[in-house]
Design an enzyme around this catalytic site. Structure first.
Site, short mmCIF file in Angstrom:
data_model
loop_
_atom_site.label_atom_id
_atom_site.label_comp_id
_atom_site.label_asym_id
_atom_site.label_seq_id
_atom_site.Cartn_x
_atom_site.Cartn_y
_atom_site.Cartn_z
N HIS A 265 0.83 -1.21 0.00
CA HIS A 265 0.00 0.00 0.00
C HIS A 265 0.87 1.27 0.00
O HIS A 265 0.71 2.14 -0.87
CB HIS A 265 -0.91 -0.03 1.24
CG HIS A 265 -1.80 1.16 1.38
ND1 HIS A 265 -3.11 1.15 1.00
CD2 HIS A 265 -1.57 2.41 1.86
CE1 HIS A 265 -3.66 2.34 1.22
NE2 HIS A 265 -2.73 3.13 1.76
N GLU A 266 1.79 1.34 0.95
CA GLU A 266 2.60 2.55 1.06
C GLU A 266 3.54 2.69 -0.13
O GLU A 266 3.83 3.80 -0.57
CB GLU A 266 3.38 2.58 2.40
CG GLU A 266 2.52 2.49 3.66
CD GLU A 266 1.41 3.55 3.79
OE1 GLU A 266 1.55 4.65 3.21
OE2 GLU A 266 0.39 3.27 4.46
N HIS A 269 1.74 4.51 -2.73
CA HIS A 269 1.77 5.96 -2.50
C HIS A 269 3.11 6.53 -2.98
O HIS A 269 3.16 7.57 -3.62
CB HIS A 269 1.63 6.26 -1.01
CG HIS A 269 0.23 6.21 -0.48
ND1 HIS A 269 -0.80 6.97 -1.02
CD2 HIS A 269 -0.32 5.53 0.56
CE1 HIS A 269 -1.92 6.75 -0.32
NE2 HIS A 269 -1.65 5.86 0.63
N GLU A 297 -4.87 7.75 -2.77
CA GLU A 297 -5.37 6.46 -2.28
C GLU A 297 -5.70 5.52 -3.43
O GLU A 297 -5.62 4.30 -3.28
CB GLU A 297 -6.60 6.66 -1.39
CG GLU A 297 -6.27 7.03 0.04
CD GLU A 297 -5.43 5.99 0.75
OE1 GLU A 297 -5.73 4.78 0.66
OE2 GLU A 297 -4.45 6.37 1.42
CO CO Z 1 -2.98 5.23 2.15
#
Ligand code: CO
Length: 503
Positions: A265-266, A269, A297
């Site tokens: 997830h990160e 980003h 997101e």
């Molecule tokens: Co996030």
């Protein structure tokens, strides 16, 4: 006009420098800072934030924006016009906020976050309540300063900070449809036999998980000469410079999936931030930034869920994972693993929620923060309101506040209006994915063969490179040909979970 534009870029670069310095102070606070340093750190952050605010509202910037605005933009290149739009928005917003309020907010949220960490570890809402009361009061003052027309709700002004152009009413309409669809899908899933996932809670040492995280960062082509990974209580990504985008994770020994998916997830980003390229002229300016938090997101959640929880991604990579997490995954085949990481079950903690119930966690926070900001809900009544709403949406009641209203960092950090971005991000991600599949019909086969480069290249071109040059609404239209439409996400969930649960 050239001279004015160059001067404006020069001034803006100094403001961005200050923002990156502040990000470094905050990153250190979350990762390595000793606990007693918090008082002076809150002063340091408030001081730097005050300087940045002073620069942004300066008379010179106002005059330059005015002079460049009066030309009507006829002789401006599109990127120059976009830069002026973005800087004007930031300047106009900052002008509306008194310097004292900015510094008070910075101080209150730095202290608030430290108090939250402590209160959460002891599940002691009463200890955190005075900090949250102060933050809510300052947020309401901020909203009052920012909201232009008298008809705007205070909460609208805060939503606009994270998702330009959105309002409480527009989000409520999208969330109404989404809630109905999620509840219907959850009902179908709950009528089927549950998936077996107990092996995901077998112990896996932190060092093992750290090795897995580094391997995943490499698979996703996260350039660690321009970033790094550290551990924190609540994972996040932060940009300290255009060549310094850092991610964080946490290693829970009885839940190694937590670090696997938070790292993916990160990294999603970080890939976005590192891919922003508005042209050499605008490096390290306000144009060199994300389009919105929901677009951000969309990137993290696309990598985490649409890639990281797919059979296509694990087919070429599962052998390596089961070797690295040998204790937990002994005797577990690829298919059982993919089913387990897609298990759907209402739970109390947002960050560990599955893709189907996740939206319900967000709807809960959206409704409660709107009530807090409007004053319909008092801070002291938050724990009971939280419990009631969790019961209504998820059919569960948290046994304590650590697993209830103290679980998220956002409110202690003053991030009111941020939560909807998570659910909107899911919707954007599914719509971007549908557009990508149309252009690249063999996308799934490519991922199955271990090729993630074509996916990243498509994202870089369409979504990352423009940065803040497009408003989110414009971006989704440009990339997919139509406005945001939640049906893409609903279709994606229904297709995927009818396969996982066999209905
Ligand atoms: Co996030």
């Amino acid at each position: 006009m050239r001279k004015e534009l160059s001067r404006l870029i020069e001034l803006d670069r100094e403001i961005v420098l200050l923002a990156h310095i502040q990000a470094l102070l905050s990153w250190d606070q979350e990762t390595y800072m000793p606990p007693k340093a918090v008082d002076e750190r809150s002063e340091q952050i408030a001081f730097v934030e005050g300087l940045a605010h002073e620069r942004l509202v300066s008379k010179e910037i106002g005059e330059l924006l005015g002079a460049l605005g009066s030309t009507g933009g006829a002789d401006l290149a599109p990127s120059e016009a976009a830069f002026l739009r973005v800087l004007r928005r930031a300047h106009d917003r900052a002008v509306k906020l008194p310097a004292e309020l900015v510094a008070d907010l910075a101080r209150a949220t730095t202290l608030g976050q430290a108090a939250w960490v402590e209160a959460r570890s002891r599940s002691d809402f009463a200890a955190f309540a005075p900090y949250l009361e102060r933050i809510v009061e300052l947020e309401r003052r901020q909203a009052a300063c920012l909201s232009g027309a008298a008809s705007d709700s205070a909460y609208d002004a805060l939503l606009d900070l994270f998702e330009p152009g959105s309002t409480e009413a527009s989000i409520r309409a999208v969330f109404g449809d989404l809630r109905r669809e999620l509840v219907a899908l959850l009902g179908k899933i709950q009528s089927r036999p549950q998936v077996e996932d107990s092996f995901l809670r077998r112990p896996c040492a932190a060092e093992r998980q750290a090795t897995i995280s580094s391997w995943l960062m490499g698979l996703l082509a996260y350039d660690t000469s321009r970033g790094r990974l550290d551990t924190v209580a609540h994972p996040f990504t932060t940009t300290l410079g255009v060549d310094d985008v850092r991610i964080t994770t946490r290693y829970l020994e009885d839940c190694f999936g937590s670090s696997v998916f938070s790292t993916i997830h990160e990294t999603g980003h970080a890939l976005y931030e590192l891919g922003i390229a508005p042209g050499a002229e605008f490096v390290r300016t306000h144009l060199h930034d994300a389009a919105s938090m929901a677009v951000h997101e969309s990137q993290s959640r696309m990598w985490e869920n649409m890639v990281g929880r797919s059979a296509a991604f694990w087919r070429p990579n599962y052998a390596k994972l089961s070797e690295l997490a040998a204790d937990a995954l002994a005797g577990v085949g690829l298919e059982a693993f993919v089913r387990a990481i897609n298990k759907v079950e209402p739970s109390l903690i947002r960050t560990e929620a599955d893709e189907v119930t996740y939206g319900l966690h967000i709807i809960l926070r959206f409704e409660l923060e709107s009530e807090l900001i409007s004053g319909r809900l008092a801070v002291r009544d938050l724990p009971s309101a939280w419990k009631a709403k969790t019961g209504e949406l998820l059919g569960l009641v948290p046994p304590d506040d650590a697993r209830g209203c103290l679980q998220d960092v956002h409110w202690s950090a003053g991030l009111f209006g941020y939560f909807p971005s998570y659910a909107l991000g899911n919707l954007y991600a599914a719509q971007f994915w549908a557009a990508m599949e149309k252009e690249t019909p063999d996308l799934e086969e490519r991922i199955e063969s271990g090729d993630l480069a074509s996916l990243l290249a498509w994202l870089r071109r369409g979504i990352h490179q423009p940065g803040a040059a497009c408003l989110p609404g414009e971006l989704v239209r440009r990339v997919t040909g139509s406005a945001l439409d939640p049906r893409h996400f609903v279709r994606y969930l229904n297709e995927k979970y009818s396969r996982v649960y066999g209905f």
